[in-house]
Scaffold this motif. Structure first.
Motif, PDB file in Angstrom:
ATOM      1  N   ASN A 238     -22.076 -62.833 -29.506  1.00 53.95           N
ATOM      2  CA  ASN A 238     -22.123 -63.634 -30.724  1.00 53.95           C
ATOM      3  C   ASN A 238     -20.690 -64.058 -31.068  1.00 53.95           C
ATOM      4  O   ASN A 238     -19.773 -63.862 -30.275  1.00 53.95           O
ATOM      5  CB  ASN A 238     -22.804 -62.866 -31.868  1.00 53.95           C
ATOM      6  CG  ASN A 238     -22.065 -61.609 -32.279  1.00 53.95           C
ATOM      7  OD1 ASN A 238     -20.914 -61.369 -31.913  1.00 53.95           O
ATOM      8  ND2 ASN A 238     -22.731 -60.773 -33.058  1.00 53.95           N
ATOM      9  N   ARG A 239     -20.474 -64.602 -32.239  1.00 52.51           N
ATOM     10  CA  ARG A 239     -19.147 -65.143 -32.549  1.00 52.51           C
ATOM     11  C   ARG A 239     -18.087 -64.083 -32.821  1.00 52.51           C
ATOM     12  O   ARG A 239     -16.904 -64.397 -32.914  1.00 52.51           O
ATOM     13  CB  ARG A 239     -19.211 -66.154 -33.696  1.00 52.51           C
ATOM     14  CG  ARG A 239     -19.563 -65.617 -35.025  1.00 52.51           C
ATOM     15  CD  ARG A 239     -19.675 -66.784 -36.033  1.00 52.51           C
ATOM     16  NE  ARG A 239     -20.280 -66.340 -37.243  1.00 52.51           N
ATOM     17  CZ  ARG A 239     -19.622 -66.189 -38.373  1.00 52.51           C
ATOM     18  NH1 ARG A 239     -18.356 -66.466 -38.441  1.00 52.51           N
ATOM     19  NH2 ARG A 239     -20.255 -65.764 -39.442  1.00 52.51           N
ATOM     20  N   ILE A 240     -18.474 -62.810 -32.896  1.00 55.70           N
ATOM     21  CA  ILE A 240     -17.476 -61.749 -33.045  1.00 55.70           C
ATOM     22  C   ILE A 240     -17.301 -60.967 -31.741  1.00 55.70           C
ATOM     23  O   ILE A 240     -16.657 -59.931 -31.710  1.00 55.70           O
ATOM     24  CB  ILE A 240     -17.793 -60.811 -34.233  1.00 55.70           C
ATOM     25  CG1 ILE A 240     -19.123 -60.096 -34.053  1.00 55.70           C
ATOM     26  CG2 ILE A 240     -17.726 -61.568 -35.546  1.00 55.70           C
ATOM     27  CD1 ILE A 240     -19.387 -58.996 -35.079  1.00 55.70           C
ATOM     28  N   GLY A 241     -17.892 -61.471 -30.652  1.00 53.65           N
ATOM     29  CA  GLY A 241     -17.705 -60.856 -29.347  1.00 53.65           C
ATOM     30  C   GLY A 241     -18.589 -59.661 -29.060  1.00 53.65           C
ATOM     31  O   GLY A 241     -18.324 -58.902 -28.144  1.00 53.65           O
ATOM     32  N   HIS A 242     -19.671 -59.511 -29.830  1.00 55.88           N
ATOM     33  CA  HIS A 242     -20.627 -58.423 -29.616  1.00 55.88           C
ATOM     34  C   HIS A 242     -21.898 -58.988 -28.998  1.00 55.88           C
ATOM     35  O   HIS A 242     -22.449 -59.967 -29.499  1.00 55.88           O
ATOM     36  CB  HIS A 242     -20.984 -57.733 -30.934  1.00 55.88           C
ATOM     37  CG  HIS A 242     -19.893 -56.880 -31.473  1.00 55.88           C
ATOM     38  ND1 HIS A 242     -20.036 -55.516 -31.633  1.00 55.88           N
ATOM     39  CD2 HIS A 242     -18.628 -57.180 -31.873  1.00 55.88           C
ATOM     40  CE1 HIS A 242     -18.904 -55.027 -32.117  1.00 55.88           C
ATOM     41  NE2 HIS A 242     -18.042 -56.018 -32.274  1.00 55.88           N
ATOM     42  N   ALA A 243     -22.347 -58.374 -27.928  1.00 63.30           N
ATOM     43  CA  ALA A 243     -23.592 -58.767 -27.266  1.00 63.30           C
ATOM     44  C   ALA A 243     -24.588 -57.628 -27.450  1.00 63.30           C
ATOM     45  O   ALA A 243     -24.504 -56.606 -26.767  1.00 63.30           O
ATOM     46  CB  ALA A 243     -23.341 -59.039 -25.789  1.00 63.30           C
ATOM     47  N   GLU A 244     -25.505 -57.798 -28.392  1.00 66.38           N
ATOM     48  CA  GLU A 244     -26.486 -56.753 -28.706  1.00 66.38           C
ATOM     49  C   GLU A 244     -27.712 -56.875 -27.798  1.00 66.38           C
ATOM     50  O   GLU A 244     -28.142 -57.981 -27.483  1.00 66.38           O
ATOM     51  CB  GLU A 244     -26.939 -56.861 -30.149  1.00 66.38           C
ATOM     52  CG  GLU A 244     -25.861 -56.501 -31.144  1.00 66.38           C
ATOM     53  CD  GLU A 244     -26.402 -56.512 -32.552  1.00 66.38           C
ATOM     54  OE1 GLU A 244     -27.011 -55.499 -32.954  1.00 66.38           O
ATOM     55  OE2 GLU A 244     -26.226 -57.539 -33.237  1.00 66.38           O
ATOM     56  N   PHE A 245     -28.256 -55.727 -27.415  1.00 63.38           N
ATOM     57  CA  PHE A 245     -29.437 -55.683 -26.555  1.00 63.38           C
ATOM     58  C   PHE A 245     -30.448 -54.709 -27.146  1.00 63.38           C
ATOM     59  O   PHE A 245     -30.077 -53.661 -27.669  1.00 63.38           O
ATOM     60  CB  PHE A 245     -29.053 -55.211 -25.141  1.00 63.38           C
ATOM     61  CG  PHE A 245     -28.077 -56.130 -24.467  1.00 63.38           C
ATOM     62  CD1 PHE A 245     -28.524 -57.237 -23.769  1.00 63.38           C
ATOM     63  CD2 PHE A 245     -26.713 -55.894 -24.559  1.00 63.38           C
ATOM     64  CE1 PHE A 245     -27.628 -58.100 -23.162  1.00 63.38           C
ATOM     65  CE2 PHE A 245     -25.805 -56.748 -23.958  1.00 63.38           C
ATOM     66  CZ  PHE A 245     -26.263 -57.851 -23.255  1.00 63.38           C
ATOM     67  N   SER A 246     -31.721 -55.054 -27.048  1.00 62.66           N
ATOM     68  CA  SER A 246     -32.752 -54.123 -27.484  1.00 62.66           C
ATOM     69  C   SER A 246     -32.823 -52.977 -26.477  1.00 62.66           C
ATOM     70  O   SER A 246     -32.304 -53.070 -25.359  1.00 62.66           O
ATOM     71  CB  SER A 246     -34.102 -54.832 -27.602  1.00 62.66           C
ATOM     72  OG  SER A 246     -34.485 -55.358 -26.350  1.00 62.66           O
ATOM     73  N   GLU A 247     -33.460 -51.904 -26.859  1.00 62.10           N
ATOM     74  CA  GLU A 247     -33.564 -50.716 -26.018  1.00 62.10           C
ATOM     75  C   GLU A 247     -34.106 -51.078 -24.637  1.00 62.10           C
ATOM     76  O   GLU A 247     -35.178 -51.659 -24.523  1.00 62.10           O
ATOM     77  CB  GLU A 247     -34.474 -49.678 -26.687  1.00 62.10           C
ATOM     78  CG  GLU A 247     -34.496 -48.357 -25.987  1.00 62.10           C
ATOM     79  CD  GLU A 247     -33.183 -47.606 -26.103  1.00 62.10           C
ATOM     80  OE1 GLU A 247     -32.779 -46.970 -25.123  1.00 62.10           O
ATOM     81  OE2 GLU A 247     -32.563 -47.665 -27.179  1.00 62.10           O
ATOM     82  N   GLY A 248     -33.344 -50.770 -23.607  1.00 63.40           N
ATOM     83  CA  GLY A 248     -33.773 -51.001 -22.227  1.00 63.40           C
ATOM     84  C   GLY A 248     -33.556 -52.392 -21.679  1.00 63.40           C
ATOM     85  O   GLY A 248     -33.681 -52.610 -20.472  1.00 63.40           O
ATOM     86  N   SER A 249     -33.235 -53.364 -22.523  1.00 60.93           N
ATOM     87  CA  SER A 249     -33.147 -54.746 -22.023  1.00 60.93           C
ATOM     88  C   SER A 249     -31.938 -54.985 -21.118  1.00 60.93           C
ATOM     89  O   SER A 249     -32.020 -55.782 -20.190  1.00 60.93           O
ATOM     90  CB  SER A 249     -33.185 -55.754 -23.169  1.00 60.93           C
ATOM     91  OG  SER A 249     -32.055 -55.625 -23.989  1.00 60.93           O
ATOM     92  N   LEU A 250     -30.821 -54.295 -21.366  1.00 59.99           N
ATOM     93  CA  LEU A 250     -29.671 -54.459 -20.477  1.00 59.99           C
ATOM     94  C   LEU A 250     -30.010 -53.924 -19.086  1.00 59.99           C
ATOM     95  O   LEU A 250     -29.638 -54.525 -18.076  1.00 59.99           O
ATOM     96  CB  LEU A 250     -28.438 -53.771 -21.052  1.00 59.99           C
ATOM     97  CG  LEU A 250     -27.129 -53.996 -20.294  1.00 59.99           C
ATOM     98  CD1 LEU A 250     -26.818 -55.486 -20.139  1.00 59.99           C
ATOM     99  CD2 LEU A 250     -25.978 -53.294 -21.011  1.00 59.99           C
ATOM    100  N   GLY A 251     -30.774 -52.841 -19.022  1.00 57.22           N
ATOM    101  CA  GLY A 251     -31.225 -52.312 -17.732  1.00 57.22           C
ATOM    102  C   GLY A 251     -32.103 -53.293 -16.977  1.00 57.22           C
ATOM    103  O   GLY A 251     -32.042 -53.382 -15.753  1.00 57.22           O
ATOM    104  N   VAL A 252     -32.902 -54.061 -17.702  1.00 57.73           N
ATOM    105  CA  VAL A 252     -33.744 -55.085 -17.085  1.00 57.73           C
ATOM    106  C   VAL A 252     -32.864 -56.209 -16.532  1.00 57.73           C
ATOM    107  O   VAL A 252     -33.048 -56.663 -15.395  1.00 57.73           O
ATOM    108  CB  VAL A 252     -34.777 -55.636 -18.093  1.00 57.73           C
ATOM    109  CG1 VAL A 252     -35.502 -56.854 -17.541  1.00 57.73           C
ATOM    110  CG2 VAL A 252     -35.767 -54.545 -18.478  1.00 57.73           C
TER     111      VAL A 252
END
Length: 107
Positions: free
Chosen positions: A22-36
C-alpha cells in the motif's frame, strides 16, 4: 513475479512485498495467502514455517524490513516511496498514516 519459480524464494518475497504494497509500504495478506502465492511448482501452498524461514532470509538480505511477517511484508523505507495510491494503514502492524505524519496504535 512473486509466483514465478525461476526466481529464488527470497526474491519472490521481495516481489510480493512490492506487488501488494500500500502507500506506506506494507503488503498485508490474509492467513495462508502468502503461502499460496509462493506455492511450490506443483501448486501446493508453502507452509507457515517455510514462508517464515523465507522471510527471515529476505530480512537478512535487506529485501524486506525487520518487522515483516507472514501476515505483512514491509518494504524498507529507502526501497519504497509511493504517493497517494493504496491504503494508508496496516491492520497487521496497527499503523495508520494521516497525511505525512505516521502514528501507531501499538505502543
Amino acid at each position: 513475479m512473486a509466483k514465478d519459480h525461476r526466481h529464488p524464494l527470497t526474491s519472490r518475497i521481495h516481489f510480493a512485498a512490492l506487488g501488494w504494497a500500500n502507500r506506506i509500504g506494507h503488503a498485508e495478506f490474509s492467513e495462508g495467502s502468502l503461502g499460496v502465492i509462493l506455492g511450490d511448482e506443483g501448486g501446493r501452498p508453502l507452509g507457515r514455517s517455510s514462508v517464515s524461514n523465507a522471510i527471515a532470509r529476505a530480512k537478512r538480505l535487506g529485501l524486506v524490513a525487520l518487522s515483516s511477517n507472514v501476515r505483512c511484508l514491509v518494504l524498507p523505507r529507502h526501497h519504497f516511496q509511493k504517493e497517494g495510491r493504496g491504503t494508508g494503514f496496516c491492520r497487521a502492524h496497527g499503523l495508520r498514516v494521516a497525511g505525512e505524519v505516521r502514528t501507531s496504535r501499538v505502543a
